[in-house]
Design a protein around this motif. Structure first.
Motif, PDB file in Angstrom:
ATOM      1  N   GLY A 446       0.790  -1.226   0.000  1.00  0.00           N
ATOM      2  CA  GLY A 446       0.000   0.000   0.000  1.00  0.00           C
ATOM      3  C   GLY A 446       0.823   1.276   0.000  1.00  0.00           C
ATOM      4  N   ARG A 447       2.107   1.175  -0.272  1.00  0.00           N
ATOM      5  CA  ARG A 447       2.937   2.373  -0.366  1.00  0.00           C
ATOM      6  C   ARG A 447       2.817   2.969  -1.762  1.00  0.00           C
ATOM      7  NH1 ARG A 447       6.442   1.262   4.228  1.00  0.00           N
ATOM      8  NH2 ARG A 447       6.527  -0.997   4.520  1.00  0.00           N
ATOM      9  N   GLY A 448       3.140   4.253  -1.867  1.00  0.00           N
ATOM     10  CA  GLY A 448       3.158   4.915  -3.158  1.00  0.00           C
ATOM     11  C   GLY A 448       4.587   5.129  -3.605  1.00  0.00           C
ATOM     12  N   ILE A 449       4.872   4.891  -4.878  1.00  0.00           N
ATOM     13  CA  ILE A 449       6.237   5.003  -5.399  1.00  0.00           C
ATOM     14  C   ILE A 449       6.257   5.941  -6.594  1.00  0.00           C
ATOM     15  CG2 ILE A 449       8.164   3.757  -6.465  1.00  0.00           C
ATOM     16  CD1 ILE A 449       7.167   1.240  -4.990  1.00  0.00           C
ATOM     17  N   LEU A 450       7.191   6.887  -6.565  1.00  0.00           N
ATOM     18  CA  LEU A 450       7.452   7.748  -7.720  1.00  0.00           C
ATOM     19  C   LEU A 450       8.855   7.416  -8.203  1.00  0.00           C
ATOM     20  CD1 LEU A 450       6.479  10.134  -9.530  1.00  0.00           C
ATOM     21  CD2 LEU A 450       7.713  11.652  -7.975  1.00  0.00           C
ATOM     22  N   MET A 451       8.961   6.947  -9.457  1.00  0.00           N
ATOM     23  CA  MET A 451      10.252   6.498  -9.976  1.00  0.00           C
ATOM     24  C   MET A 451      10.684   7.325 -11.178  1.00  0.00           C
ATOM     25  SD  MET A 451      11.501   2.754 -11.418  1.00  0.00           S
ATOM     26  CE  MET A 451      10.295   2.641 -12.729  1.00  0.00           C
ATOM     27  N   ILE A 452      11.873   7.899 -11.066  1.00  0.00           N
ATOM     28  CA  ILE A 452      12.521   8.541 -12.210  1.00  0.00           C
ATOM     29  C   ILE A 452      13.409   7.503 -12.876  1.00  0.00           C
ATOM     30  CG2 ILE A 452      14.239  10.251 -12.922  1.00  0.00           C
ATOM     31  CD1 ILE A 452      13.308  12.034 -10.663  1.00  0.00           C
ATOM     32  N   SER A 453      13.336   7.408 -14.197  1.00  0.00           N
ATOM     33  CA  SER A 453      14.228   6.515 -14.926  1.00  0.00           C
ATOM     34  C   SER A 453      14.466   7.061 -16.324  1.00  0.00           C
ATOM     35  CB  SER A 453      13.653   5.099 -15.016  1.00  0.00           C
ATOM     36  OG  SER A 453      14.514   4.265 -15.775  1.00  0.00           O
ATOM     37  N   SER A 454      15.706   6.935 -16.780  1.00  0.00           N
ATOM     38  CA  SER A 454      16.041   7.319 -18.150  1.00  0.00           C
ATOM     39  C   SER A 454      15.870   6.145 -19.103  1.00  0.00           C
ATOM     40  CB  SER A 454      17.493   7.825 -18.211  1.00  0.00           C
ATOM     41  OG  SER A 454      17.638   8.980 -17.416  1.00  0.00           O
ATOM     42  N   GLU A 455      15.586   4.958 -18.541  1.00  0.00           N
ATOM     43  CA  GLU A 455      15.339   3.776 -19.365  1.00  0.00           C
ATOM     44  C   GLU A 455      13.834   3.644 -19.589  1.00  0.00           C
ATOM     45  OE1 GLU A 455      17.415   0.195 -18.345  1.00  0.00           O
ATOM     46  OE2 GLU A 455      18.975   1.294 -17.272  1.00  0.00           O
ATOM     47  N   LEU A 456      13.395   3.996 -20.786  1.00  0.00           N
ATOM     48  CA  LEU A 456      11.957   3.999 -21.076  1.00  0.00           C
ATOM     49  C   LEU A 456      11.324   2.612 -20.962  1.00  0.00           C
ATOM     50  CD1 LEU A 456      11.735   6.607 -23.989  1.00  0.00           C
ATOM     51  CD2 LEU A 456      11.630   6.947 -21.520  1.00  0.00           C
ATOM     52  N   PRO A 457      11.983   1.528 -21.396  1.00  0.00           N
ATOM     53  CA  PRO A 457      11.370   0.210 -21.211  1.00  0.00           C
ATOM     54  C   PRO A 457      11.108  -0.099 -19.740  1.00  0.00           C
ATOM     55  CG  PRO A 457      13.159   0.078 -22.798  1.00  0.00           C
ATOM     56  CD  PRO A 457      13.235   1.446 -22.181  1.00  0.00           C
ATOM     57  N   GLU A 458      11.967   0.399 -18.853  1.00  0.00           N
ATOM     58  CA  GLU A 458      11.794   0.198 -17.409  1.00  0.00           C
ATOM     59  C   GLU A 458      10.538   0.906 -16.917  1.00  0.00           C
ATOM     60  OE1 GLU A 458      15.095   0.022 -14.182  1.00  0.00           O
ATOM     61  OE2 GLU A 458      14.627   2.151 -14.437  1.00  0.00           O
ATOM     62  N   LEU A 459      10.339   2.145 -17.338  1.00  0.00           N
ATOM     63  CA  LEU A 459       9.131   2.882 -16.947  1.00  0.00           C
ATOM     64  C   LEU A 459       7.879   2.188 -17.471  1.00  0.00           C
ATOM     65  CD1 LEU A 459      10.240   6.595 -17.558  1.00  0.00           C
ATOM     66  CD2 LEU A 459       9.884   5.479 -15.358  1.00  0.00           C
ATOM     67  N   ILE A 460       7.926   1.797 -18.732  1.00  0.00           N
ATOM     68  CA  ILE A 460       6.763   1.140 -19.349  1.00  0.00           C
ATOM     69  C   ILE A 460       6.473  -0.198 -18.673  1.00  0.00           C
ATOM     70  CG2 ILE A 460       5.939   0.050 -21.479  1.00  0.00           C
ATOM     71  CD1 ILE A 460       7.494   2.276 -22.997  1.00  0.00           C
ATOM     72  N   GLY A 461       7.549  -0.917 -18.308  1.00  0.00           N
ATOM     73  CA  GLY A 461       7.377  -2.247 -17.721  1.00  0.00           C
ATOM     74  C   GLY A 461       6.926  -2.242 -16.275  1.00  0.00           C
ATOM     75  N   MET A 462       7.192  -1.128 -15.532  1.00  0.00           N
ATOM     76  CA  MET A 462       6.931  -1.137 -14.099  1.00  0.00           C
ATOM     77  C   MET A 462       5.841  -0.181 -13.629  1.00  0.00           C
ATOM     78  SD  MET A 462       8.694  -3.467 -12.632  1.00  0.00           S
ATOM     79  CE  MET A 462       8.352  -2.966 -10.945  1.00  0.00           C
ATOM     80  N   CYS A 463       5.433   0.774 -14.457  1.00  0.00           N
ATOM     81  CA  CYS A 463       4.577   1.852 -13.952  1.00  0.00           C
ATOM     82  C   CYS A 463       3.094   1.675 -14.257  1.00  0.00           C
ATOM     83  CB  CYS A 463       5.046   3.195 -14.509  1.00  0.00           C
ATOM     84  SG  CYS A 463       6.669   3.678 -13.880  1.00  0.00           S
ATOM     85  N   ASP A 464       2.265   2.248 -13.357  1.00  0.00           N
ATOM     86  CA  ASP A 464       0.818   2.297 -13.550  1.00  0.00           C
ATOM     87  C   ASP A 464       0.411   3.571 -14.294  1.00  0.00           C
ATOM     88  OD1 ASP A 464      -0.050  -0.092 -11.883  1.00  0.00           O
ATOM     89  OD2 ASP A 464       1.144   1.029 -10.433  1.00  0.00           O
ATOM     90  N   ARG A 465       1.169   4.635 -14.073  1.00  0.00           N
ATOM     91  CA  ARG A 465       1.005   5.893 -14.807  1.00  0.00           C
ATOM     92  C   ARG A 465       2.378   6.502 -15.003  1.00  0.00           C
ATOM     93  NH1 ARG A 465      -1.054   9.981 -12.024  1.00  0.00           N
ATOM     94  NH2 ARG A 465      -1.033   8.912 -10.007  1.00  0.00           N
ATOM     95  N   ILE A 466       2.505   7.368 -16.010  1.00  0.00           N
ATOM     96  CA  ILE A 466       3.783   8.043 -16.251  1.00  0.00           C
ATOM     97  C   ILE A 466       3.532   9.524 -16.505  1.00  0.00           C
ATOM     98  CG2 ILE A 466       5.820   8.240 -17.739  1.00  0.00           C
ATOM     99  CD1 ILE A 466       5.485   5.283 -18.440  1.00  0.00           C
ATOM    100  N   TYR A 467       4.161  10.367 -15.673  1.00  0.00           N
ATOM    101  CA  TYR A 467       4.197  11.804 -15.946  1.00  0.00           C
ATOM    102  C   TYR A 467       5.418  12.078 -16.823  1.00  0.00           C
ATOM    103  CZ  TYR A 467       0.917  12.705 -12.039  1.00  0.00           C
ATOM    104  OH  TYR A 467      -0.168  12.739 -11.199  1.00  0.00           O
ATOM    105  N   VAL A 468       5.294  13.028 -17.729  1.00  0.00           N
ATOM    106  CA  VAL A 468       6.418  13.405 -18.586  1.00  0.00           C
ATOM    107  C   VAL A 468       6.709  14.889 -18.396  1.00  0.00           C
ATOM    108  CG1 VAL A 468       7.393  13.359 -20.914  1.00  0.00           C
ATOM    109  CG2 VAL A 468       5.632  11.691 -20.275  1.00  0.00           C
ATOM    110  N   MET A 469       8.008  15.209 -18.260  1.00  0.00           N
ATOM    111  CA  MET A 469       8.431  16.594 -18.097  1.00  0.00           C
ATOM    112  C   MET A 469       9.288  17.043 -19.274  1.00  0.00           C
ATOM    113  SD  MET A 469       9.458  17.111 -14.079  1.00  0.00           S
ATOM    114  CE  MET A 469       9.810  18.864 -14.351  1.00  0.00           C
TER     115      MET A 469
END
Length: 499
Positions: A446-469
């Motif tokens: 039940g914790r919340g995680i915000l992950m920064i990654s420069s590896e796009l496959p990692e973000l796509i593979g692990m995230c429920d939503r993605i913010y882009v800056m």
């Protein structure tokens, strides 16, 4: 010409309680890229530090063009035509970019430092590399990725015959990666040799002529890249087949909001940032170098000042002006630069692990060492930290194992929200999977995680939503049905007009 430009024979090295290298031998041919693969703790970085003169071997010898050499320090390494870009960046924060290019080899004229030449040459280098920096800018004002890019430029500028690159692309963006690869090909064409350490198999097989695999301080194999597959390299690295998917993302029940940021702004860094993380969610924060991603979470954690905006944790307004306040309200942060904002090198791995949770082990003014050991041992087992013992200095661990200790530190602190900045940077494939599993387990809790990654496959593979800056502003909030590398990059480069 001798067949090998650099030859390593029977090199061994031990540290207190651990044998880092055991009878290591390999050869680097002129005009080739020799990839060195292995899990964290396999001995890759130790071996490179011996070649660069930072460590002295207990046994064995190093030869350049067939002649044995004794390299006592990095200055002697440079004199022998060896340059190294370390995974853990070594730089002087208050030094300017121009000064950093000539660190250790300042040009002299009439007995004085030739500052005119230094500034002129620094301007030429930056212009030639297409880098839009002032030569007078201090390194302390740059991001990790920007400093690493400059380190690469400096090493190439000084034209070593053997260039050691330890995870050189771990913190640079696609544009810089393409530029680096072009330089590598040019250096090979000039007859230079590159020793290349990377956990990214696509990079290894795009660039490598030869591949050596290390496991537990020994060379498992050395062969031509054309004669081995990525799957075989990975299997030799870990000593087992990885029969799982790359990203162990599981469907987790999403709960209420545990973190909400509204209108976060910091002068010249980022503006009007709104973020929301729910219980059980892994949320990504994507963007190119300089987009302001790291700056946002540093400000949230109290490392940098916020000019505007409000933060809520568990729906309650909070004020975070420093990391102590952040930890108190349940916010933890894993920094991309573990040396600068992470480990305390002189302390043991146990003391590093309990640093954010001292109240759990100190009572009545005394540290309860037995309880501390039991607590840390439990988490180190979960994290699969490879170390001789809990009292080992964290500085003696590999980068990947240092990262695991830092993750254990925050797990012990029991936060509601975890801010992870490049959590798998410089981490091998086996350890990456372990970190992904831990992230999934945290989400289940039940914790919340915000992950920064420069590896796009990692973000796509692990995230429920993605913010882009892009350029300090949010340009998109993407849901899984919108996930693709092309879409993320377009928003990161601000090529899509956002309503």
């Amino acid at each position: 010409m001798t067949e090998s430009l650099l030859s390593v024979r029977g090199v061994s090295k031990s540290f207190p309680g651990v044998k880092a290298l055991d009878d290591v031998s390999f050869d680097v041919r002129p005009g080739t890229l020799h990839a060195l693969c292995g899990e964290n703790g396999a001995g890759k970085s130790t071996l490179m530090k011996i070649i660069n003169g930072i460590y002295q071997p207990d046994a064995g010898e190093i030869s350049i063009r067939g002649e044995e050499v004794r390299i006592k320090n990095p200055i002697e390494a440079r004199a022998n035509g060896i340059a190294m870009i370390a995974q853990e960046l070594n730089y002087v924060p208050e030094m300017t970019i121009a000064e950093s290019f000539f660190l250790g080899r300042l040009p002299m004229k009439f007995g004085k430092v030739d500052w005119r030449y230094i500034k002129k040459e620094a301007k030429r280098i930056l212009k030639e590399e297409g880098l839009d920096f002032s030569i007078n800018r201090r390194l302390s004002t740059l991001t990790v990725s920007e400093i690493q890019t400059l380190e690469i430029v400096r090493a190439v500028y000084h034209s070593a015959d053997v260039l050691i690159m330890d995870e050189p692309t771990s913190a640079i963006a696609h544009k810089e990666v393409e530029s680096l690869f072009a330089k590598i090909r040019d250096l090979r064409a000039q007859g230079k040799s590159i020793i290349y350490i990377s956990h990214k198999m696509d990079e290894v097989f795009e660039l490598a002529d030869d591949i050596s695999v290390l496991r537990d301080g020994t060379v498992v194999s050395t062969q031509r890249a054309a004669d081995i597959t990525p799957a075989q390299v990975i299997s030799e690295m870990v000593g087992r087949d990885l029969d799982h998917q790359s990203y162990p993302k599981e469907k987790v029940e999403i709960g209420g909001t545990v973190f909400k940021a509204t209108g976060l702004s910091s002068e010249q860094m980022f503006e009007d940032i709104d973020l929301e993380i729910k219980a059980g969610e892994i949320v990504g924060l994507a963007g190119l170098i300089g987009a302001g991603r790291s700056e946002v979470i540093r400000a949230v954690f109290g490392l940098d000042k916020l000019d505007k905006g409000s933060i809520e944790v568990d729906t309650k307004p909070v004020v975070i002006k420093n990391p102590t306040q952040a930890i108190k309200v349940g916010v933890a942060m894993l920094s991309e630069d573990r040396r600068l904002v992470g480990i305390v090198p002189q302390l043991s791995i146990m003391k590093n692990a309990t640093l954010a949770s001292l109240k759990k082990v100190i009572r009545g003014g005394y540290t309860h060492h037995r309880e501390e050991e039991k607590l840390v041992a439990e988490y180190f087992k979960k994290m699969n930290v490879k170390a001789p013992g809990l009292q080992t200095r964290i500085a003696n661990l590999s980068g990947g194992n240092q990262q695991k200790v830092l993750l254990a530190r925050w797990l012990i602190a029991d936060p509601k929200v975890m801010l992870l900045d490049e959590p798998t940077r410089g981490v091998d494939v086996g350890a990456k999977f372990e970190i992904y599993k831990i992230m999934t387990e945290l989400a289940k809790q039940g914790r919340g995680i915000l992950m920064i990654s420069s590896e796009l496959p990692e973000l796509i593979g692990m995230c429920d939503r993605i913010y882009v800056m892009s350029a300090g502003r949010l340009t998109a909030e993407l849901t899984p049905d919108q996930f693709s590398q092309e879409t993320i990059l377009k928003y990161a480069m601000n090529e899509i007009e956002v309503a």
